[in-house]
Each structure stands twice: as structure tokens, then as C-alpha cells.
Design a protein around this motif. Structure first.
Motif, short mmCIF file in Angstrom:
data_model
loop_
_atom_site.label_atom_id
_atom_site.label_comp_id
_atom_site.label_asym_id
_atom_site.label_seq_id
_atom_site.Cartn_x
_atom_site.Cartn_y
_atom_site.Cartn_z
N ASP A 162 2.13 15.81 116.89
CA ASP A 162 1.08 14.95 117.42
C ASP A 162 -0.30 15.55 117.14
O ASP A 162 -0.52 16.75 117.31
CB ASP A 162 1.26 14.77 118.93
N GLY A 163 -1.18 14.70 116.69
CA GLY A 163 -2.52 15.12 116.31
C GLY A 163 -2.70 15.25 114.82
O GLY A 163 -3.84 15.27 114.33
N ASP A 164 -1.59 15.33 114.06
CA ASP A 164 -1.68 15.39 112.60
C ASP A 164 -2.03 14.03 112.03
O ASP A 164 -1.62 12.99 112.57
CB ASP A 164 -0.36 15.87 111.99
N GLN A 165 -2.75 14.04 110.93
CA GLN A 165 -3.02 12.81 110.20
C GLN A 165 -1.95 12.68 109.11
O GLN A 165 -1.81 13.55 108.26
CB GLN A 165 -4.41 12.84 109.57
N VAL A 166 -1.19 11.60 109.19
CA VAL A 166 -0.06 11.42 108.26
C VAL A 166 -0.33 10.21 107.37
O VAL A 166 -1.00 9.25 107.77
CB VAL A 166 1.27 11.23 109.02
N ALA A 167 0.20 10.29 106.15
CA ALA A 167 0.11 9.19 105.20
C ALA A 167 1.52 8.75 104.85
O ALA A 167 2.37 9.58 104.50
CB ALA A 167 -0.64 9.62 103.94
N ILE A 168 1.78 7.45 104.95
CA ILE A 168 3.11 6.92 104.68
C ILE A 168 3.01 5.69 103.78
O ILE A 168 1.97 5.04 103.71
CB ILE A 168 3.85 6.52 105.98
N HIS A 169 4.10 5.42 103.08
CA HIS A 169 4.32 4.13 102.45
C HIS A 169 5.42 3.43 103.24
O HIS A 169 6.31 4.09 103.79
CB HIS A 169 4.74 4.28 100.99
N TYR A 170 5.36 2.11 103.29
CA TYR A 170 6.37 1.40 104.08
C TYR A 170 6.62 0.00 103.53
O TYR A 170 5.75 -0.60 102.86
CB TYR A 170 5.97 1.32 105.55
N TYR A 171 7.80 -0.51 103.81
CA TYR A 171 8.15 -1.93 103.71
C TYR A 171 8.42 -2.39 105.14
O TYR A 171 9.29 -1.83 105.82
CB TYR A 171 9.41 -2.15 102.87
N GLY A 172 7.72 -3.41 105.59
CA GLY A 172 7.92 -3.94 106.93
C GLY A 172 8.60 -5.30 106.89
O GLY A 172 8.10 -6.22 106.22
N ARG A 173 9.71 -5.43 107.59
CA ARG A 173 10.46 -6.69 107.59
C ARG A 173 10.70 -7.15 109.02
O ARG A 173 10.79 -6.34 109.94
CB ARG A 173 11.80 -6.53 106.88
N LEU A 174 10.82 -8.46 109.18
CA LEU A 174 11.06 -9.06 110.47
C LEU A 174 12.49 -9.60 110.49
O LEU A 174 12.83 -10.49 109.71
CB LEU A 174 10.06 -10.19 110.74
N ALA A 175 13.32 -9.06 111.37
CA ALA A 175 14.73 -9.44 111.40
C ALA A 175 14.92 -10.90 111.78
O ALA A 175 15.91 -11.52 111.39
CB ALA A 175 15.50 -8.54 112.36
N ALA A 176 13.99 -11.48 112.54
CA ALA A 176 14.15 -12.85 113.04
C ALA A 176 14.08 -13.89 111.93
O ALA A 176 14.53 -15.00 112.10
CB ALA A 176 13.09 -13.15 114.10
N LYS A 177 13.52 -13.57 110.78
CA LYS A 177 13.38 -14.54 109.69
C LYS A 177 14.16 -14.07 108.46
O LYS A 177 13.64 -14.02 107.35
CB LYS A 177 11.91 -14.76 109.35
N GLN A 178 15.42 -13.74 108.67
CA GLN A 178 16.32 -13.33 107.60
C GLN A 178 15.73 -12.19 106.75
O GLN A 178 15.83 -12.17 105.53
CB GLN A 178 16.68 -14.51 106.68
#
Length: 229
Positions: free
Chosen positions: A107-123
């Protein structure tokens, strides 16, 4: 003298784990190899020597065909193959797709991420991805945040907190650890996607019908790029 030419050049026989081979084994027995036999002195089909030669060839062919189709057991993967519960995460489930070798953030660190975000409710609708956000050189722009700041949905913070740099993790985030309001990040930059996301999660009619436990379930693939203390 008997000369036997067996043609078995199919790539499926060289790859015992090929999905097409499994399909063929379930659906139909393999076809016997093509046999060409020549002899300087033709044998009569009714002679004992001809019958003995045919029996020997058939036994040899059957043995060779069977041994070439024996499947070896699958190799064990270096990472987990099943989802597990992240400790103290409120029900977030994780699957490590690739183990990292770098440092683990706090906690307190600055992190860099890549992501794919998906919503389970819409297949599995993908509502956002950092790989779609490019800089002037065409490189994808990672998402940067301070771990423990509370600005990012808690499910992502719980996932990143136990990752190592270079690792990739898939997480299933329940609604209680996902978006609780429309100001929490990560937020899709496209207005239409952002509106569609929040009108699905916070749909008052569907929430009143008791669908709140499924509407806000999220699936994120997260790659931890770097940490800055």
C-alpha cells in the motif's frame, strides 16, 4: 520377397494431443494403412503360404497402428489451473495465467497495470482495455494508480496486492468488491461504454428484482507492469 510401403504422413499422428485426433478416436476407428505388396513369384490366394503371409502382415499392421495412437499423459503446468480465493478480498477469485518474477507491491506504491475488463452480465462483454488506449507512437498506455488509495475498485486492489511484476492474473470480482459508485476507477473513456456499464450495474428495475448479485460481477485480466515506491 515382399516389399511393404506404409503411408502415414498425417500431422495428427505426430501430435498425440491434437484435438482433431481426440475427435477421431471418439467418432470412428482409424483407417488401416494402404499396403502395396509385390512379389517376383505371385502366390495363389488359396495356398498356405499366401494365407500365412497375409496373417503376418495384418498382425504387424494392427500392432503398429495401435502403438502409434497411444496417448501420453498431459504435462503439469507451472501455474495454477483452477481459481482460488484471494485471502481477505471479500470473495475475489483468482487464476494465475503467468507467474511474475519481480517485486510485490505494498500500500502506497504507485503501480502500472494492463487489463481487459469484462462484464459477466452481458455474456462477457469487454467494456474496456488498456491495450486499446494508445500513445502517439502506437504503444498501449498502462493504467497507473496508488495501491490502497480507495479510488480503484477493491477487487483490483486485492488482486494486485499479491502479484509480482511480470505476472498476469485473471480475477472474478463479485459486485460487493466491484463498482459501488460511478466515480471509482477504472472507468471506460468512451462515454457510450461507460453509460452502458453503469446502467447495467445500477439498473433500478433489475436490482429490485433481486438481480444485484449477478449484474455487477466483473472479470479482469491484469498484468502487473511496474512498481514505483
Amino acid at each position: 520377397m515382399v516389399v511393404v510401403h506404409c503411408h502415414a504422413s498425417s500431422p495428427y499422428l505426430r501430435d498425440p494431443h491434437h484435438s482433431a485426433l481426440h475427435y477421431l478416436l471418439r467418432r470412428a476407428p482409424p483407417s488401416p494403412p494402404i499396403i502395396y505388396a509385390t512379389s517376383p513369384q505371385p502366390l495363389s490366394s488359396s495356398s498356405p503360404s499366401a494365407a500365412s503371409t497375409r496373417r503376418t502382415l495384418l498382425v504387424s499392421i494392427a500392432t503398429t497402428s495401435f502403438s502409434s495412437l497411444i496417448l501420453s499423459p498431459p504435462s503439469k503446468s507451472a501455474t495454477n489451473t483452477e481459481f482460488f480465493d484471494l485471502p481477505n478480498s471479500g470473495g475475489v477469485k483468482a487464476l494465475d495465467l503467468r507467474a511474475g518474477t519481480g517485486a510485490t507491491p505494498v500500500d502506497g506504491d504507485q503501480v502500472a497495470i494492463h487489463y481487459y475488463g469484462r462484464l459477466a452480465a452481458k455474456q462477457g462483454w469487454r467494456f474496456d482495455s488498456t491495450y486499446d488506449h494508445k500513445d502517439s507512437t502506437g504503444e498501449p498506455i498502462p493504467f497507473v494508480f496508488t495501491l490502497g488509495s480507495g479510488k480503484v475498485i477493491s477487487g483490483i486492489e486485492s488482486a494486485v496486492r499479491s502479484m509480482q511484476v511480470g505476472g498476469t492474473r485473471r480475477v472474478i470480482i463479485p459486485p460487493s468488491q466491484g463498482y459501488q459508485n460511478t466515480s471509482q476507477e477504472p472507468i471506460p473513456p468512451n462515454f457510450f461504454d461507460r453509460q452502458r456499464l453503469f446502467t447495467t450495474i445500477f439498473n433500478p428495475t433489475r436490482l429490485a428484482n433481486g438481480e444485484g448479485s449477478t449484474l455487477g460481477t466483473l472479470i479482469f485480466d491484469i498484468e502487473l507492469i511496474s512498481i514505483r515506491h
